[in-house]
Design an enzyme around this catalytic site. Structure first.
Site, PDB file in Angstrom:
ATOM      1  N   ASP A  47       0.829  -1.199   0.000  1.00  0.00           N
ATOM      2  CA  ASP A  47       0.000   0.000   0.000  1.00  0.00           C
ATOM      3  C   ASP A  47       0.868   1.255   0.000  1.00  0.00           C
ATOM      4  O   ASP A  47       0.816   2.072   0.923  1.00  0.00           O
ATOM      5  CB  ASP A  47      -0.951  -0.022   1.215  1.00  0.00           C
ATOM      6  CG  ASP A  47      -1.804  -1.280   1.248  1.00  0.00           C
ATOM      7  OD1 ASP A  47      -2.968  -1.206   0.845  1.00  0.00           O
ATOM      8  OD2 ASP A  47      -1.286  -2.345   1.652  1.00  0.00           O
ATOM      9  N   ASP A  80      -1.782  -2.885  -3.860  1.00  0.00           N
ATOM     10  CA  ASP A  80      -2.085  -1.454  -3.863  1.00  0.00           C
ATOM     11  C   ASP A  80      -0.790  -0.696  -4.132  1.00  0.00           C
ATOM     12  O   ASP A  80      -0.314   0.101  -3.338  1.00  0.00           O
ATOM     13  CB  ASP A  80      -2.755  -1.006  -2.564  1.00  0.00           C
ATOM     14  CG  ASP A  80      -4.261  -1.258  -2.592  1.00  0.00           C
ATOM     15  OD1 ASP A  80      -4.752  -1.824  -3.593  1.00  0.00           O
ATOM     16  OD2 ASP A  80      -4.944  -0.888  -1.626  1.00  0.00           O
ATOM     17  N   TYR A  83      -1.603   4.372  -6.227  1.00  0.00           N
ATOM     18  CA  TYR A  83      -2.829   5.055  -5.799  1.00  0.00           C
ATOM     19  C   TYR A  83      -3.134   6.208  -6.733  1.00  0.00           C
ATOM     20  O   TYR A  83      -2.239   6.746  -7.390  1.00  0.00           O
ATOM     21  CB  TYR A  83      -2.652   5.596  -4.369  1.00  0.00           C
ATOM     22  CG  TYR A  83      -2.792   4.528  -3.318  1.00  0.00           C
ATOM     23  CD1 TYR A  83      -4.037   4.160  -2.832  1.00  0.00           C
ATOM     24  CD2 TYR A  83      -1.676   3.880  -2.824  1.00  0.00           C
ATOM     25  CE1 TYR A  83      -4.167   3.182  -1.868  1.00  0.00           C
ATOM     26  CE2 TYR A  83      -1.807   2.891  -1.856  1.00  0.00           C
ATOM     27  CZ  TYR A  83      -3.043   2.549  -1.386  1.00  0.00           C
ATOM     28  OH  TYR A  83      -3.195   1.567  -0.433  1.00  0.00           O
ATOM     29  N   ASN A 118      -6.763  -4.007  -4.562  1.00  0.00           N
ATOM     30  CA  ASN A 118      -8.037  -3.507  -5.085  1.00  0.00           C
ATOM     31  C   ASN A 118      -7.875  -2.145  -5.755  1.00  0.00           C
ATOM     32  O   ASN A 118      -8.560  -1.848  -6.744  1.00  0.00           O
ATOM     33  CB  ASN A 118      -9.079  -3.444  -3.961  1.00  0.00           C
ATOM     34  CG  ASN A 118      -8.610  -2.643  -2.761  1.00  0.00           C
ATOM     35  OD1 ASN A 118      -7.658  -3.041  -2.089  1.00  0.00           O
ATOM     36  ND2 ASN A 118      -9.269  -1.525  -2.466  1.00  0.00           N
ATOM     37  N   HIS A 211      -3.134  -9.723  -1.179  1.00  0.00           N
ATOM     38  CA  HIS A 211      -3.349  -8.341  -0.778  1.00  0.00           C
ATOM     39  C   HIS A 211      -4.250  -8.241   0.442  1.00  0.00           C
ATOM     40  O   HIS A 211      -3.975  -7.480   1.374  1.00  0.00           O
ATOM     41  CB  HIS A 211      -3.961  -7.530  -1.921  1.00  0.00           C
ATOM     42  CG  HIS A 211      -4.254  -6.109  -1.526  1.00  0.00           C
ATOM     43  ND1 HIS A 211      -3.259  -5.227  -1.151  1.00  0.00           N
ATOM     44  CD2 HIS A 211      -5.425  -5.417  -1.410  1.00  0.00           C
ATOM     45  CE1 HIS A 211      -3.792  -4.052  -0.849  1.00  0.00           C
ATOM     46  NE2 HIS A 211      -5.110  -4.144  -0.979  1.00  0.00           N
ATOM     47  N   HIS A 220     -10.170  -2.684   7.812  1.00  0.00           N
ATOM     48  CA  HIS A 220     -10.990  -3.616   7.032  1.00  0.00           C
ATOM     49  C   HIS A 220     -11.321  -4.888   7.802  1.00  0.00           C
ATOM     50  O   HIS A 220     -12.319  -5.559   7.506  1.00  0.00           O
ATOM     51  CB  HIS A 220     -10.286  -3.981   5.724  1.00  0.00           C
ATOM     52  CG  HIS A 220     -10.096  -2.826   4.787  1.00  0.00           C
ATOM     53  ND1 HIS A 220     -11.146  -2.199   4.169  1.00  0.00           N
ATOM     54  CD2 HIS A 220      -8.974  -2.180   4.384  1.00  0.00           C
ATOM     55  CE1 HIS A 220     -10.684  -1.219   3.398  1.00  0.00           C
ATOM     56  NE2 HIS A 220      -9.373  -1.174   3.520  1.00  0.00           N
ATOM     57  N   HIS A 246      -3.426  -4.209   2.465  1.00  0.00           N
ATOM     58  CA  HIS A 246      -4.820  -3.766   2.503  1.00  0.00           C
ATOM     59  C   HIS A 246      -5.113  -2.879   3.700  1.00  0.00           C
ATOM     60  O   HIS A 246      -5.539  -1.740   3.528  1.00  0.00           O
ATOM     61  CB  HIS A 246      -5.771  -4.951   2.440  1.00  0.00           C
ATOM     62  CG  HIS A 246      -7.179  -4.587   2.066  1.00  0.00           C
ATOM     63  ND1 HIS A 246      -7.482  -3.713   1.026  1.00  0.00           N
ATOM     64  CD2 HIS A 246      -8.373  -4.974   2.583  1.00  0.00           C
ATOM     65  CE1 HIS A 246      -8.797  -3.591   0.919  1.00  0.00           C
ATOM     66  NE2 HIS A 246      -9.353  -4.329   1.856  1.00  0.00           N
ATOM     67  N   ASP A 247      -4.941  -3.387   4.914  1.00  0.00           N
ATOM     68  CA  ASP A 247      -5.042  -2.508   6.076  1.00  0.00           C
ATOM     69  C   ASP A 247      -3.734  -1.737   6.207  1.00  0.00           C
ATOM     70  O   ASP A 247      -2.650  -2.342   6.179  1.00  0.00           O
ATOM     71  CB  ASP A 247      -5.337  -3.301   7.346  1.00  0.00           C
ATOM     72  CG  ASP A 247      -6.829  -3.502   7.551  1.00  0.00           C
ATOM     73  OD1 ASP A 247      -7.607  -2.650   7.079  1.00  0.00           O
ATOM     74  OD2 ASP A 247      -7.224  -4.499   8.179  1.00  0.00           O
ATOM     75  N   HIS A 248      -3.855  -0.405   6.366  1.00  0.00           N
ATOM     76  CA  HIS A 248      -2.678   0.461   6.361  1.00  0.00           C
ATOM     77  C   HIS A 248      -2.041   0.493   7.747  1.00  0.00           C
ATOM     78  O   HIS A 248      -2.075   1.495   8.457  1.00  0.00           O
ATOM     79  CB  HIS A 248      -3.059   1.857   5.892  1.00  0.00           C
ATOM     80  CG  HIS A 248      -3.521   1.899   4.479  1.00  0.00           C
ATOM     81  ND1 HIS A 248      -3.733   3.077   3.792  1.00  0.00           N
ATOM     82  CD2 HIS A 248      -3.806   0.904   3.594  1.00  0.00           C
ATOM     83  CE1 HIS A 248      -4.137   2.809   2.555  1.00  0.00           C
ATOM     84  NE2 HIS A 248      -4.193   1.496   2.423  1.00  0.00           N
TER      85      HIS A 248
END
Length: 329
Positions: A47, A80, A83, A118, A211, A220, A246-248
């Protein structure tokens, strides 16, 4: 002179052969040599692609320092990568602005193995996986699902975005679903290919990378589709680690019925401070940090050391395990 019917039959036959290959062909494999002393080291980041903003450049700087200390062999990206909406095409300047011009340290000039997230699916996924990007920066390798054989370890990369029902039933964005529809067929085949590869693996360490999280206490939370469909396969095939983004944040959670460790490294740039949920079962939560950072992995034939770092390169959490003793140290 041929008949139109024969041409139609031939076309259908070719299409069928292509579909059969897509369903039954083994996952593409890549050979990754290890060091002469039999050890393997790599960094895990997720991410991240924000053209240096949200401390991406600072995280990259610290990765370079740790990468040099560990003499890393490669880097894993948990998705990710760009962005907010992936890449627009093979010539999108975001590739250079968010990747080539950011991760400039000598120690990071190694192979990067990447999966799609995503946000990547909001752009041109085919472009992000194109060999053309490898001609711009030879470090880049991104595919949907594949295997990296690193002798003492095998890493199994899985494309998890098509598993998440919400992207289809309640779409807030436009996604590039080319080559993954019908999704039920695609995800079924992806799991079958993964399960087959895991069963055949004789590696000392088995690592699966996707991811989306299986277990997370971040924004999430758990991904129900992966808990239901993927987790049983990992548990049945002696997988050691599942790594995701996915989770930052940065996380380490243990499974309650198997040795699997769930490792979130999704803090490559923008982090979500104070966004924590589902803190039930705290005995299984070994570490959580809601800031920016990354993770390192060092493997020998018998031992592993995992280390999480913050944006300043400070060690936040360290965990070791011996495969000989199968016990935490």
């Amino acid at each position: 002179m041929g008949f139109p019917g024969n041409k139609l039959w031939l076309s259908l036959a070719i299409i069928s052969l292509i579909n059969i290959c897509q369903i039954n062909c083994e996952l593409q494999r890549f050979e990754q040599p290890i060091k002469g002393d039999g050890t393997l080291s790599f960094l895990v980041l997720g991410d991240w692609g924000r053209k240096g903003d949200f401390n991406q450049s600072q995280v990259a700087f610290q990765m370079g320092k740790i990468g040099e200390e560990l003499n890393i062999d490669f880097v894993v990206s948990t998705g990710d990568n760009f962005y907010d909406n992936g890449l627009e095409g093979e010539t999108d300047p975001a590739f250079v602005d968010s990747f080539t011009n950011i991760y400039t340290a000598n120690s990071l000039q190694k192979q990067w193995y990447s999966v799609l997230g995503n946000h990547d699916y909001r752009g041109d996924t085919v472009a992000q996986m194109s060999p053309a990007l490898g001609k711009i920066d030879s470090r880049w390798l991104c595919l949907r699902s594949f295997v990296v054989n690193a002798e003492i370890a095998e890493l199994f990369f899985l494309d998890t975005t098509p598993f998440v029902d919400d992207y289809f039933t309640n779409p807030e964005h436009t996604y590039d679903w080319r080559h993954v529809t019908p999704t039920n067929t695609y995800t079924t085949n992806a799991l079958a290919d993964l399960e087959s590869a895991l069963k055949e693996s004789r590696a000392k360490w088995k690592i699966v990378v996707g991811h989306h999280a299986i277990r997370s206490v971040g924004h999430h939370g758990d991904t129900p589709e992966l808990v239901h469909h993927l987790l049983p396969i990992l548990q049945a095939n002696n997988v050691d680690f599942y790594m995701n983004g996915h989770d930052h944040c940065l996380e380490h959670i243990s499974d309650d019925i198997s040795p699997i460790q769930f490792l979130t490294s999704g803090a490559g740039s923008k982090a979500w401070r104070g966004d924590i949920k589902n803190m039930n079962g705290e005995a299984l939560i070994k570490f959580f940090y809601d800031g920016q950072g990354f993770m390192s992995v060092h493997l020998t034939h018998s031992d592993v050391e995992l280390v999480f770092y913050d944006v300043f390169g400070r060690v936040l959490h360290k965990w070791t395990r011996s495969k000989l003793l199968l016990s935490d140290i």
